[in-house]
Write a protein that holds these residues in place. Structure first.
Motif, PDB file in Angstrom:
ATOM      1  N   ASP A   1       0.835  -1.206   0.000  1.00  0.00           N
ATOM      2  CA  ASP A   1       0.000   0.000   0.000  1.00  0.00           C
ATOM      3  C   ASP A   1       0.873   1.261   0.000  1.00  0.00           C
ATOM      4  OD1 ASP A   1      -2.475  -1.174  -0.174  1.00  0.00           O
ATOM      5  OD2 ASP A   1      -2.837  -1.206   1.987  1.00  0.00           O
ATOM      6  N   ARG A   2       1.965   1.226   0.729  1.00  0.00           N
ATOM      7  CA  ARG A   2       2.876   2.385   0.719  1.00  0.00           C
ATOM      8  C   ARG A   2       3.452   2.600  -0.682  1.00  0.00           C
ATOM      9  NH1 ARG A   2       4.237   4.771   5.312  1.00  0.00           N
ATOM     10  NH2 ARG A   2       3.472   3.798   7.226  1.00  0.00           N
ATOM     11  N   ALA A   3       3.788   1.501  -1.349  1.00  0.00           N
ATOM     12  CA  ALA A   3       4.312   1.622  -2.712  1.00  0.00           C
ATOM     13  C   ALA A   3       3.246   2.183  -3.648  1.00  0.00           C
ATOM     14  CB  ALA A   3       4.798   0.264  -3.203  1.00  0.00           C
ATOM     15  N   LYS A   4       1.991   1.761  -3.467  1.00  0.00           N
ATOM     16  CA  LYS A   4       0.902   2.266  -4.295  1.00  0.00           C
ATOM     17  C   LYS A   4       0.739   3.772  -4.105  1.00  0.00           C
ATOM     18  CE  LYS A   4      -2.785  -0.245  -4.206  1.00  0.00           C
ATOM     19  NZ  LYS A   4      -4.076  -0.838  -3.746  1.00  0.00           N
ATOM     20  N   ILE A   5       0.841   4.218  -2.866  1.00  0.00           N
ATOM     21  CA  ILE A   5       0.729   5.655  -2.585  1.00  0.00           C
ATOM     22  C   ILE A   5       1.891   6.407  -3.216  1.00  0.00           C
ATOM     23  CG2 ILE A   5       0.839   7.374  -0.727  1.00  0.00           C
ATOM     24  CD1 ILE A   5      -0.725   5.288   0.999  1.00  0.00           C
ATOM     25  N   CYS A   6       3.096   5.854  -3.108  1.00  0.00           N
ATOM     26  CA  CYS A   6       4.269   6.488  -3.719  1.00  0.00           C
ATOM     27  C   CYS A   6       4.079   6.618  -5.228  1.00  0.00           C
ATOM     28  CB  CYS A   6       5.524   5.678  -3.407  1.00  0.00           C
ATOM     29  SG  CYS A   6       7.023   6.315  -4.168  1.00  0.00           S
ATOM     30  N   LEU A   7       3.537   5.593  -5.848  1.00  0.00           N
ATOM     31  CA  LEU A   7       3.285   5.627  -7.290  1.00  0.00           C
ATOM     32  C   LEU A   7       2.399   6.813  -7.659  1.00  0.00           C
ATOM     33  CD1 LEU A   7       3.359   4.218 -10.112  1.00  0.00           C
ATOM     34  CD2 LEU A   7       1.336   2.943  -9.370  1.00  0.00           C
ATOM     35  N   ILE A   8       1.323   7.017  -6.901  1.00  0.00           N
ATOM     36  CA  ILE A   8       0.410   8.127  -7.196  1.00  0.00           C
ATOM     37  C   ILE A   8       1.097   9.456  -6.909  1.00  0.00           C
ATOM     38  CG2 ILE A   8      -1.847   9.122  -6.680  1.00  0.00           C
ATOM     39  CD1 ILE A   8      -2.745   6.332  -5.790  1.00  0.00           C
ATOM     40  N   GLN A   9       1.906   9.518  -5.857  1.00  0.00           N
ATOM     41  CA  GLN A   9       2.635  10.758  -5.557  1.00  0.00           C
ATOM     42  C   GLN A   9       3.545  11.152  -6.722  1.00  0.00           C
ATOM     43  OE1 GLN A   9       4.510   9.492  -1.850  1.00  0.00           O
ATOM     44  NE2 GLN A   9       3.491  11.150  -0.760  1.00  0.00           N
ATOM     45  N   VAL A  10       4.317  10.208  -7.224  1.00  0.00           N
ATOM     46  CA  VAL A  10       5.243  10.516  -8.311  1.00  0.00           C
ATOM     47  C   VAL A  10       4.470  10.975  -9.540  1.00  0.00           C
ATOM     48  CG1 VAL A  10       7.016   9.584  -9.840  1.00  0.00           C
ATOM     49  CG2 VAL A  10       6.987   8.923  -7.432  1.00  0.00           C
ATOM     50  N   ASP A  11       3.397  10.284  -9.847  1.00  0.00           N
ATOM     51  CA  ASP A  11       2.580  10.667 -10.995  1.00  0.00           C
ATOM     52  C   ASP A  11       2.042  12.088 -10.833  1.00  0.00           C
ATOM     53  OD1 ASP A  11       0.978   9.933 -13.463  1.00  0.00           O
ATOM     54  OD2 ASP A  11      -0.652  10.376 -12.070  1.00  0.00           O
ATOM     55  N   THR A  12       1.598  12.427  -9.635  1.00  0.00           N
ATOM     56  CA  THR A  12       1.056  13.766  -9.377  1.00  0.00           C
ATOM     57  C   THR A  12       2.131  14.834  -9.505  1.00  0.00           C
ATOM     58  OG1 THR A  12      -0.584  12.801  -7.878  1.00  0.00           O
ATOM     59  CG2 THR A  12      -0.204  15.173  -7.710  1.00  0.00           C
ATOM     60  N   LEU A  13       3.315  14.555  -8.971  1.00  0.00           N
ATOM     61  CA  LEU A  13       4.410  15.528  -9.058  1.00  0.00           C
ATOM     62  C   LEU A  13       4.825  15.757 -10.509  1.00  0.00           C
ATOM     63  CD1 LEU A  13       6.472  14.273  -5.998  1.00  0.00           C
ATOM     64  CD2 LEU A  13       5.368  16.526  -6.197  1.00  0.00           C
ATOM     65  N   VAL A  14       4.791  14.707 -11.319  1.00  0.00           N
ATOM     66  CA  VAL A  14       5.091  14.873 -12.745  1.00  0.00           C
ATOM     67  C   VAL A  14       4.052  15.787 -13.385  1.00  0.00           C
ATOM     68  CG1 VAL A  14       5.190  13.686 -14.968  1.00  0.00           C
ATOM     69  CG2 VAL A  14       6.368  12.728 -12.990  1.00  0.00           C
ATOM     70  N   ARG A  15       2.784  15.600 -13.047  1.00  0.00           N
ATOM     71  CA  ARG A  15       1.726  16.432 -13.620  1.00  0.00           C
ATOM     72  C   ARG A  15       1.864  17.888 -13.188  1.00  0.00           C
ATOM     73  NH1 ARG A  15      -2.024  12.820 -15.748  1.00  0.00           N
ATOM     74  NH2 ARG A  15      -2.022  10.754 -14.785  1.00  0.00           N
ATOM     75  N   LEU A  16       2.419  18.105 -12.008  1.00  0.00           N
ATOM     76  CA  LEU A  16       2.647  19.465 -11.532  1.00  0.00           C
ATOM     77  C   LEU A  16       3.919  20.075 -12.115  1.00  0.00           C
ATOM     78  CD1 LEU A  16       1.691  19.043  -7.765  1.00  0.00           C
ATOM     79  CD2 LEU A  16       0.586  20.610  -9.383  1.00  0.00           C
ATOM     80  N   GLY A  17       4.699  19.290 -12.840  1.00  0.00           N
ATOM     81  CA  GLY A  17       5.948  19.794 -13.395  1.00  0.00           C
ATOM     82  C   GLY A  17       7.067  19.839 -12.381  1.00  0.00           C
ATOM     83  N   GLU A  18       6.910  19.192 -11.242  1.00  0.00           N
ATOM     84  CA  GLU A  18       7.952  19.172 -10.209  1.00  0.00           C
ATOM     85  C   GLU A  18       8.782  17.894 -10.401  1.00  0.00           C
ATOM     86  OE1 GLU A  18       6.247  19.806  -6.337  1.00  0.00           O
ATOM     87  OE2 GLU A  18       5.129  21.570  -6.989  1.00  0.00           O
ATOM     88  N   TYR A  19       9.538  17.896 -11.483  1.00  0.00           N
ATOM     89  CA  TYR A  19      10.211  16.685 -11.922  1.00  0.00           C
ATOM     90  C   TYR A  19      11.314  16.227 -10.971  1.00  0.00           C
ATOM     91  CZ  TYR A  19       7.858  18.224 -16.169  1.00  0.00           C
ATOM     92  OH  TYR A  19       6.924  18.658 -17.065  1.00  0.00           O
ATOM     93  N   ALA A  20      12.113  17.144 -10.468  1.00  0.00           N
ATOM     94  CA  ALA A  20      13.195  16.758  -9.559  1.00  0.00           C
ATOM     95  C   ALA A  20      12.633  16.122  -8.294  1.00  0.00           C
ATOM     96  CB  ALA A  20      14.061  17.969  -9.225  1.00  0.00           C
ATOM     97  N   GLU A  21      11.552  16.696  -7.768  1.00  0.00           N
ATOM     98  CA  GLU A  21      10.931  16.130  -6.577  1.00  0.00           C
ATOM     99  C   GLU A  21      10.311  14.766  -6.892  1.00  0.00           C
ATOM    100  OE1 GLU A  21       9.508  16.057  -2.526  1.00  0.00           O
ATOM    101  OE2 GLU A  21      11.206  16.892  -3.635  1.00  0.00           O
ATOM    102  N   ALA A  22       9.759  14.629  -8.085  1.00  0.00           N
ATOM    103  CA  ALA A  22       9.201  13.335  -8.492  1.00  0.00           C
ATOM    104  C   ALA A  22      10.288  12.267  -8.514  1.00  0.00           C
ATOM    105  CB  ALA A  22       8.539  13.450  -9.858  1.00  0.00           C
TER     106      ALA A  22
END
Length: 981
Positions: free
Chosen positions: A596-617
């Protein structure tokens, strides 16, 4: 001369053995290789592999060779998951030692997981293995990969036509995804036993796609080959006898061996008689020993055989000696196997039913002792023996334990089949609910859930609906089945039917006072809300808030986390990305599983990419990948995360790391079509912008059927491939040979843009933003070329622009749109492009758009006769764009500089064009390009990879400003001998 039972020399297999030797040599150099050997029964697959093993065990140079063999056995539908893998691990443990195996595992979690298959691996009290994810398969993969760094592993899996689904899944991954290790994997199967619908067929189809997998077919011997084999066996036969052997054997080596002893007497009339001929020549005791082993399977350990044997142990030894001497049995390290599976089948079938029943009972009793002592991996085998012994209650009990083992080792398909067998036995077993620890509806739900985990939504749906149709007074049980039916339907893209099933579950749960209803109702309401958002008809916000309230009341952190994930995903779909991250952060505070933690991380990275925060992603994603590795999930959930990290890396121009991440994720996620498509389109998009148009187009063709299947129901993939297709067409148009070709390519791009579903654009505002640069650019090109559809396309541009907001990439995308609209209207003012360049400088859009914007600004500056400024920009593109996978833009910039007369030596030009700009290696490559060689041929000439040759060609085109290979070749011919050497 007395004939030999087995040919002392292998005959007619020189080419096949050479192929195996070559595969071993490749793996010796650190390139993992898999060989799949196929052929009919008795054709000599095992002999071929044994010949190789006999050679490689003595290899002196390089890491020590370690051979491990796993034998698949036909134990019916209750065979234990990973049964041949268990034997293979036992071999590895025996050869390298338990300590080395534990070291290769890398963590207590992985050791505990492997302990479910290999109890002797546990050192001290066993740590509880994790559950709920693909832990066992990933644990095995990790051990193999780590061990193969210091050892050369040669792993053999025989008779894959009998392999369980868990083993097949592991084989697929081992064969195509291991990195940089000394590994040769050899697998064999009977081609005549793998018909349409056989589970192995889908795996074989996937393996054929991998360049690391070699297919090897073993065919029948010709008449000359049979004659040579007979010569080795007998020293020679009369022409008449030889002709008889050739005709009856039909070139199958095993039959040749059996027939040569029968040429002076009457030959058996049937194949079964032929297979049993050698067995029938044994004495009574030896035949009884072989019959006992035949009931146990192809291979039985000596320890178990002693327990099962009903007579005197001295008689057992005598019988074993005779059977081994008669080449009916083969002695192994700790047991015996019947020389050929065909013989095992024939011996088993010729036993009396009462004999088989009694032997199954003896095997079941002997193996049950081991299961009771903790060797739970044998539960499926025990169940099959109790069933053969016609002891249905004990078969039922053993199957229940096998089901739990299948779930614990995350072999969901095996668990589902065990559950289905329990459902079949249910009416015949007294006190079945007590024995199973659940009701028939509870078991049905477990089976449906297992099929969902195994990604077989069709079978999950059938089981769930069958359970719903059965009688039940328990509304929670019925609601559970409706929910599972809804999940299966949703995964098939049947959203409205899914919502109907979920609604039925909610109706049953609404007024229930059963505490089990609370968490279930929370999950159903959350899924209904999420499904409603996906259809463009969002459910009322109150529905989700009620789901969250119920999840909180349940006290179950797993349920709370899943409901928060539903909320976060819905927020992302509706463009509330910051709220999405806040919800995910809340979910991470809960006590939840690693998966479940990995699933949440997956959505976090996807969201950061959509925000254009690539380094943080990248940062968050790499932390998540490291966490999945600690618990052995790096090849599963870790691969999903890595794919999203690959998109972020591509956006910032770290193309090498991006390609590695995406290529590996694609190989690991080949059975997940949407992610396979996602990785493929990002790689193809990178090729298009990097000047590797041939490679990108080839990849697009390769996955065309995959694209057709996933884009029907997946809006994100439909939009993503539209983005690729229209930008690829526009990039080609930029270097088109003439106006007609340019117009045709622009028309192609416009058609792609106008074919995008308006409903998809409206319902997916966040994903649709990615289309704006391509839409705007297509409008500008169409307007300049007076393509009739330009006006209609402008409306689409405005529709996508309406999806933008003021955060993330919104301002930069809006500025790009404005500049393209001005360009399309014939406005050459540099102002809009300068504003766009300033907007893209914050790094919230992919770096390729910054280089593209610089190129368009240079065009505008040249129109304004501001040549020095233009030259400065073009020089910067030439220097930086190739490093950021934007080699196409560098090529356009060099061509623009040449057309504008910005040659070497002029102010601000920085040597933009000319052969002087080429390195020594690039001049070598250019010479071969001029000779008409392909990238692969160039690589072979210069001893470099195809990929490296392609990179050199892209750089040459950029530096020369050439529109393609033909123009570069012409340039070389014109300037041959000019410049340094």
């Amino acid at each position: 001369m007395s004939p030999s039972a087995v040919s002392p020399r292998m005959v007619g297999r020189e080419a096949e053995l050479a192929a195996l030797r070559a595969a071993f040599a490749r793996s010796r150099l650190g390139e993992p290789v898999a060989v799949v050997v196929r052929g009919e029964a008795g054709i000599g697959k095992t002999r071929l592999v044994q010949e190789l093993l006999a050679e490689v065990r003595g290899a002196k140079v390089g890491p020590p060779v370690v051979v491990a063999v796993g034998q698949c056995v036909d134990m019916g539908p209750i065979g234990a998951p990973f049964s041949p893998v268990r034997r293979l691990l036992h071999d590895l443990c025996h050869r390298v030692g338990a300590e080395a195996l534990r070291g290769a595992a890398g963590s207590p979690t992985v050791v505990a997981t492997l302990g479910t298959l290999l109890p002797e691996l546990q050192d001290g009290p066993a740590a509880p293995p994790p559950a709920g994810a693909d832990y066992v398969a990933e644990a095995v993969e990790r051990v193999v990969e780590n061990l193969s760094r210091d050892h050369h592993l040669v792993l053999v899996l025989e008779d894959l036509h009998w392999a369980d689904t868990a083993t097949l899944s592991l084989l697929r991954t081992l064969a195509v995804t291991l990195r940089g290790t000394h590994l040769l994997l050899v697998a064999s199967y009977r081609s005549d036993d793998v018909g349409r619908g056989h589970p192995l067929r889908a795996v074989l189809s996937e393996l054929e796609r991998s360049r690391s997998v070699v297919g090897l077919e073993v065919t029948r011997l010709g008449a000359a080959g049979v004659a040579e084999q007979v010569e080795h066996l007998t020293g020679g036969l009369s022409p008449e006898a030889l002709e008889a052997v050739v005709g009856r054997s039909e070139g199958v080596p095993f039959f040749v061996e059996e027939l040569v002893e029968l040429v002076d007497g009457s030959m058996p009339d049937t194949l079964r008689d032929l297979v049993l001929a050698r067995f029938e020549r044994l004495g009574d005791t030896a035949r009884e020993v072989v019959g006992t082993i035949a009931v146990g399977g192809v291979e039985v350990t000596h320890e178990v055989l002693e327990q099962v044997w009903p007579g005197d142990l001295d008689e057992l030894t005598t019988g074993l000696r005779e059977a081994v001497a008669g080449n009916v049995l083969v002695a192994g390290a700790d047991g015996y196997r019947i020389r050929h599976a065909l013989m095992q089948e024939a011996v088993h079938d010729q036993l009396l039913p009462s004999e088989r029943v009694e032997l199954h009972r003896r095997y079941a009793s002997a193996l049950q002792e081991r299961v009771d002592a903790g060797d739970v991996a044998l539960t499926g085998t025990v169940a099959e023996h109790w069933l053969g012994a016609r002891d249905l209650p004990r078969a039922f009990d053993a199957t229940v334990r096998g089901l739990h083992q299948g779930l614990a080792t995350y072999a969901p398909a095996a668990a589902a089949r065990l559950g289905e067998r329990l459902l079949d036995l249910w009416p015949q077993v007294p006190d079945a609910p007590t024995r199973a620890g659940t009701s028939v509806h509870g078991l049905t739900a477990a089976v449906a859930d297992s099929w969902i985990l195994a990604a077989d939504m069709g079978r999950a749906l059938r089981v769930a609906l069958a359970g719903v149709a059965g009688p039940s007074e328990d509304p929670v049980e019925r609601a559970t089945l409706h929910r599972l039916a809804g999940i299966a339907l949703a995964n098939q893209g049947r959203v409205s039917e899914s919502l109907d099933q979920l609604g039925r579950a909610v109706t049953l749960l609404e007024d229930s006072a059963d505490p089990r209803a609370v968490p279930l109702l929370a999950l159903c309401l959350g899924a209904m809300y999420y499904g409603g958002v996906g259809t463009g008809d969002p459910a009322d916000e109150a529905v989700l808030h009620r789901a969250l309230s119920l999840a909180e009341a349940s006290g179950d952190d797993g349920v709370r986390a899943q409901t928060l994930i539903y909320l976060a995903t819905a927020l992302s779909t509706s463009a509330r990305l910051r709220d999405n991250l806040a919800v995910l952060a809340e979910a991470l505070t809960l006590d939840i599983s690693p998966s479940d933690r990995a699933k949440i991380c997956l959505i976090q990275v996807d969201t950061l990419v959509r925000l254009g925060e690539y380094a943080e992603a990248v940062r968050v994603g790499e932390q998540g990948i490291a966490s999945t590795a600690e618990v052995g999930l790096d090849r599963g959930m870790g691969s999903f995360i890595a794919a999203n990290v690959g998109e972020a890396l591509l956006a910032v121009g770290e193309v090498g790391r991006a390609r590695d991440a995406l290529s590996r994720s694609r190989a690991l996620l080949a059975t997940t079509p949407t992610f396979d498509s996602y990785c493929a389109r990002l790689l193809a998009l990178a090729d298009s912008w990097d000047g590797r148009t041939d490679e990108g187009a080839a990849l697009r063709r390769e996955v065309s059927s995959l694209i057709d299947s996933v884009t029907v129901d997946d809006a994100e993939e439909a939009i993503g491939w539209a983005e690729h297709d229209l930008e690829a067409a526009l990039n080609l148009a930029e270097v088109a040979a003439d106006a007609s070709a340019r117009r045709a390519l622009v028309g192609e791009a416009v058609a792609v843009a106008l074919a995008v579903d308006e409903e998809v654009l409206r319902d997916q505002p966040v994903v649709s933003r990615a289309l704006l640069p391509g839409f705007s650019r297509a409008y500008a090109e169409a307007a300049l070329l007076e393509v009739p559809e330009a006006a209609a396309l402008q409306e689409w541009v405005e529709a996508v622009a309406a999806c933008l907001d003021e955060e993330g990439p919104g301002p930069a995308l809006a500025a790009l749109r404005t500049a393209e609209l001005h360009r399309g209207q014939g406005d050459t003012d540099p102002g809009p492009w300068k504003a766009a360049l300033e907007a893209t400088a914050d790094g919230r859009v992919p770096v390729r758009y910054r280089h593209y914007t610089s190129y368009r600004l240079a065009e505008a500056l040249l129109s304004a006769d501001r040549r020095d400024e233009a030259a400065e920009l073009l020089a910067g593109i030439r220097d930086e764009a190739p490093r950021h996978a934007a080699g196409s833009v560098a090529t356009w910039a060099a061509g623009l500089a040449r057309r504008a007369g910005l040659v070497s030596g002029q102010p601000g030009a920085r040597g933009l064009v000319g052969i002087d700009a080429l390195t020594s290696r690039e001049r070598q490559v250019l010479q071969l390009v001029a000779q008409g060689l392909t990238n692969r041929q160039i690589g072979e000439q210069l001893f470099i990879s195809d990929k490296t040759a392609s990179v050199h060609v892209s750089a040459i085109l950029a530096k020369l400003g050439a529109r393609g290979r033909a123009e570069a070749a012409a340039f070389y011919t014109q300037h041959q001998g000019v410049g340094g050497s």
